[in-house]
Scaffold this motif. Structure first.
Motif, short mmCIF file in Angstrom:
data_model
loop_
_atom_site.label_atom_id
_atom_site.label_comp_id
_atom_site.label_asym_id
_atom_site.label_seq_id
_atom_site.Cartn_x
_atom_site.Cartn_y
_atom_site.Cartn_z
N VAL A 139 -57.28 -4.10 15.87
CA VAL A 139 -55.87 -4.38 15.54
C VAL A 139 -55.19 -3.02 15.38
O VAL A 139 -55.80 -2.08 14.85
CB VAL A 139 -55.77 -5.17 14.22
CG1 VAL A 139 -54.32 -5.27 13.74
CG2 VAL A 139 -56.37 -6.55 14.38
N THR A 140 -53.96 -2.92 15.83
CA THR A 140 -53.19 -1.69 15.59
C THR A 140 -52.38 -1.87 14.31
O THR A 140 -51.60 -2.83 14.20
CB THR A 140 -52.24 -1.40 16.76
OG1 THR A 140 -53.03 -1.28 17.96
CG2 THR A 140 -51.48 -0.11 16.54
N PHE A 141 -52.58 -0.99 13.35
CA PHE A 141 -51.76 -1.03 12.14
C PHE A 141 -50.64 -0.01 12.27
O PHE A 141 -50.90 1.18 12.50
CB PHE A 141 -52.59 -0.73 10.89
CG PHE A 141 -53.52 -1.85 10.50
CD1 PHE A 141 -53.04 -3.15 10.36
CD2 PHE A 141 -54.86 -1.61 10.26
CE1 PHE A 141 -53.88 -4.19 10.00
CE2 PHE A 141 -55.71 -2.64 9.90
CZ PHE A 141 -55.22 -3.93 9.77
N GLU A 142 -49.42 -0.49 12.11
CA GLU A 142 -48.26 0.40 12.14
C GLU A 142 -47.95 0.83 10.72
O GLU A 142 -47.99 0.01 9.78
CB GLU A 142 -47.06 -0.33 12.76
CG GLU A 142 -47.30 -0.74 14.19
CD GLU A 142 -46.55 -2.00 14.58
OE1 GLU A 142 -45.92 -2.63 13.71
OE2 GLU A 142 -46.64 -2.37 15.75
N TYR A 143 -47.64 2.10 10.58
CA TYR A 143 -47.41 2.63 9.23
C TYR A 143 -46.27 3.64 9.29
O TYR A 143 -46.43 4.75 9.80
CB TYR A 143 -48.71 3.29 8.74
CG TYR A 143 -48.80 3.52 7.25
CD1 TYR A 143 -49.50 2.63 6.43
CD2 TYR A 143 -48.21 4.63 6.66
CE1 TYR A 143 -49.61 2.85 5.05
CE2 TYR A 143 -48.32 4.85 5.29
CZ TYR A 143 -49.03 3.95 4.50
OH TYR A 143 -49.14 4.17 3.14
N VAL A 144 -45.10 3.21 8.84
CA VAL A 144 -43.94 4.11 8.81
C VAL A 144 -44.07 5.01 7.59
O VAL A 144 -44.21 4.52 6.46
CB VAL A 144 -42.63 3.30 8.74
CG1 VAL A 144 -41.43 4.22 8.48
CG2 VAL A 144 -42.40 2.53 10.04
N LEU A 145 -44.06 6.31 7.81
CA LEU A 145 -44.25 7.24 6.69
C LEU A 145 -42.92 7.57 6.02
O LEU A 145 -41.99 8.10 6.65
CB LEU A 145 -44.92 8.52 7.21
CG LEU A 145 -46.41 8.29 7.53
CD1 LEU A 145 -46.91 9.27 8.56
CD2 LEU A 145 -47.25 8.37 6.26
N LEU A 146 -42.84 7.22 4.74
CA LEU A 146 -41.62 7.39 3.94
C LEU A 146 -41.89 8.45 2.89
O LEU A 146 -42.85 8.32 2.10
CB LEU A 146 -41.25 6.06 3.26
CG LEU A 146 -41.11 4.85 4.20
CD1 LEU A 146 -41.10 3.55 3.41
CD2 LEU A 146 -39.83 4.98 5.03
N ASN A 182 -51.02 3.56 14.04
CA ASN A 182 -49.86 4.25 14.58
C ASN A 182 -49.07 4.76 13.39
O ASN A 182 -48.49 3.95 12.64
CB ASN A 182 -48.95 3.28 15.34
CG ASN A 182 -49.28 3.22 16.81
OD1 ASN A 182 -49.92 4.13 17.34
ND2 ASN A 182 -48.84 2.17 17.46
N LEU A 183 -49.04 6.05 13.20
CA LEU A 183 -48.24 6.62 12.12
C LEU A 183 -46.85 6.94 12.68
O LEU A 183 -46.74 7.59 13.73
CB LEU A 183 -48.90 7.87 11.57
CG LEU A 183 -50.32 7.67 11.04
CD1 LEU A 183 -50.90 8.99 10.56
CD2 LEU A 183 -50.34 6.64 9.91
N ILE A 184 -45.83 6.46 12.02
CA ILE A 184 -44.48 6.54 12.57
C ILE A 184 -43.58 7.31 11.61
O ILE A 184 -43.30 6.82 10.50
CB ILE A 184 -43.91 5.11 12.78
CG1 ILE A 184 -44.87 4.27 13.61
CG2 ILE A 184 -42.54 5.18 13.42
CD1 ILE A 184 -44.70 2.78 13.40
N PRO A 185 -43.14 8.49 12.00
CA PRO A 185 -42.17 9.19 11.15
C PRO A 185 -40.90 8.33 11.04
O PRO A 185 -40.40 7.82 12.03
CB PRO A 185 -41.89 10.49 11.92
CG PRO A 185 -43.07 10.65 12.83
CD PRO A 185 -43.50 9.26 13.20
N PHE A 186 -40.43 8.14 9.82
CA PHE A 186 -39.27 7.28 9.57
C PHE A 186 -38.02 7.83 10.24
O PHE A 186 -37.76 9.04 10.21
CB PHE A 186 -39.05 7.19 8.05
CG PHE A 186 -37.84 6.40 7.65
CD1 PHE A 186 -37.73 5.06 7.98
CD2 PHE A 186 -36.82 6.99 6.92
CE1 PHE A 186 -36.62 4.32 7.59
CE2 PHE A 186 -35.70 6.27 6.52
CZ PHE A 186 -35.61 4.92 6.86
N ASN A 187 -37.24 6.94 10.88
CA ASN A 187 -35.95 7.32 11.44
C ASN A 187 -34.86 6.86 10.49
O ASN A 187 -34.57 5.66 10.44
CB ASN A 187 -35.73 6.63 12.80
CG ASN A 187 -36.29 7.44 13.93
OD1 ASN A 187 -36.36 8.67 13.85
ND2 ASN A 187 -36.71 6.76 14.98
#
Ligand code: SF4
Length: 372
Positions: A262-269, A294-299
């Protein structure tokens, strides 16, 4: 009443033809004309008898959502904006890469789940998209990208991957999402592999089980927090389906999934979910689930109080996961940011939930046009 044939998968078309005294194989023929060849005009369907073509013209239409805009970036990324009526518009994004072309599509006008860091969630919710509006994004994108004009003759796929990560929670619209998925996988329609179609969910556990049983494609889960206390705040649906239940549903899903993770998405705040201790907590939490991150820098978007984590902090978080042997990618490019988690796309929503208390007119698109 005329039927929009883009609302129907193979089973639906078969039932439609049966109801009008026609043979089941007509469904396969029409499916190919509509989706494989991208034709909307019945007159072009040359292997169908003239009398049936006339009947179809009386009984049915082929009506995808109207494309309002197609903005192309320097890197070849297309942003499509579609009118879905009633003042609502949704976005799709096509991201070309060396080895693949990915289309990220929307499943709802807005989203009712109100995740605290999500721009789509803050726009409120209007309605579920129909099957024609979901699959129509793919149909229209293929027209614009030339997929129907012979570019695929040598076996190369213009759109090789589809991710349901645009506006909305796909599993809050399960009937239409599953029908659209069936069309994507159908060899008479788009013929995509189950491994190349991904549904992203915030964790609607019963609908995850249903997807597993009815149309198991690749799964991504918007996790965003390493414990229930924080996830209750960031992803409110967690109060209904807490992490223990969500992770158990992920394990059940993997029994039938086309991929073995499973891909876990994680928006970094910044300062919220991005500490070293939280990275270790995340590892402990997901120990039992084969996964990658998937580490996602917050927009940031107008009105949010969250901030993007600094580059060193993002790197530090990723290194803790990598050191434990877990695959963790950090999304950087603009296109990747868009297709990294649900709610990353813009649009226009006339909110019916009274969450916003006003019409939200496409703030993000205005910002993009202003070059923000
Ligand atoms: S993150 Fe996904 S589920 Fe949450 S509000 Fe945004 S679109 Fe909806």
């Amino acid at each position: 009443m005329t039927v929009n044939l883009l609302d129907l998968d193979a089973a639906g078309l078969t039932a439609f033809f049966a109801a009008h005294g026609e043979k089941p194989f007509r469904a396969r023929q029409v499916l190919r004309w509509l989706h494989r060849f991208g034709r909307a005009d019945f007159a072009a369907m040359t292997d169908i008898a003239g009398s049936l073509r006339e009947k179809l013209a009386r009984l049915a239409v082929v009506r995808p959502p109207a494309m309002l805009a197609d903005r192309v970036s320097d890197d070849g990324t297309h942003k499509f904006l579609f009118d879905v009526g009633g003042g609502n518009a949704v976005e799709s994004v096509f991201i070309p890469e060396e080895e693949r072309g990915t289309l990220c599509i929307s499943t709802q006008a807005g989203c009712a789940l109100d995740c605290s860091f999500c721009s789509t969630g803050k726009q409120g919710f209007n309605r579920n998209l129909t099957v024609a509006e979901i699959i129509g994004q793919l149909w229209q994108a293929r027209q614009v990208l030339g997929a129907y004009q012979g570019k695929e003759a040598n076996g190369e796929r213009v759109i090789s991957n589809v991710v349901l990560m645009g506006m909305g929670e796909p599993l809050a619209n399960p009937d239409n999402t599953v029908t659209a998925l069936r069309l994507m996988l159908d060899d008479n329609a788009y013929g995509l592999s189950r491994r190349r179609v991904t549904v992203s969910t915030s964790g609607l556990v019963p609908a995850m089980d249903r997807l597993r049983d009815e149309c198991a494609v690749a799964l991504a889960v918007s996790l965003h927090a390493p414990n229930d206390r924080l996830r209750d705040e960031l992803v409110p649906i967690n109060r209904k389906y807490p992490l223990r239940e969500l992770l158990a549903a992920c394990r059940r899903y993997l029994e039938k999934a086309p991929r073995d993770f499973v891909t876990f998405e994680y928006v970094l705040l910044d300062g919220v979910n991005d500490s070293a201790a939280q990275a270790r907590e995340l590892l402990a939490l997901t120990r039992e689930v084969p996964c990658k991150f998937n580490l996602i820098p917050f927009n940031p978007f107008p009105g949010t109080s969250y901030r993007r984590s600094s580059a060193p902090r993002i790197r530090g978080f990723a290194e803790i996961l990598l050191a434990a042997g877990v695959v963790a990618t950090t999304r950087r490019t603009r296109g990747d940011d868009i297709a990294a988690a649900c709610g990353q796309l813009a649009g226009q929503v006339l909110d019916r939930t009274r969450r916003t208390g006003r019409r939200v007119i496409d703030l993000r698109l205005e910002r993009q046009e202003a070059g923000a």
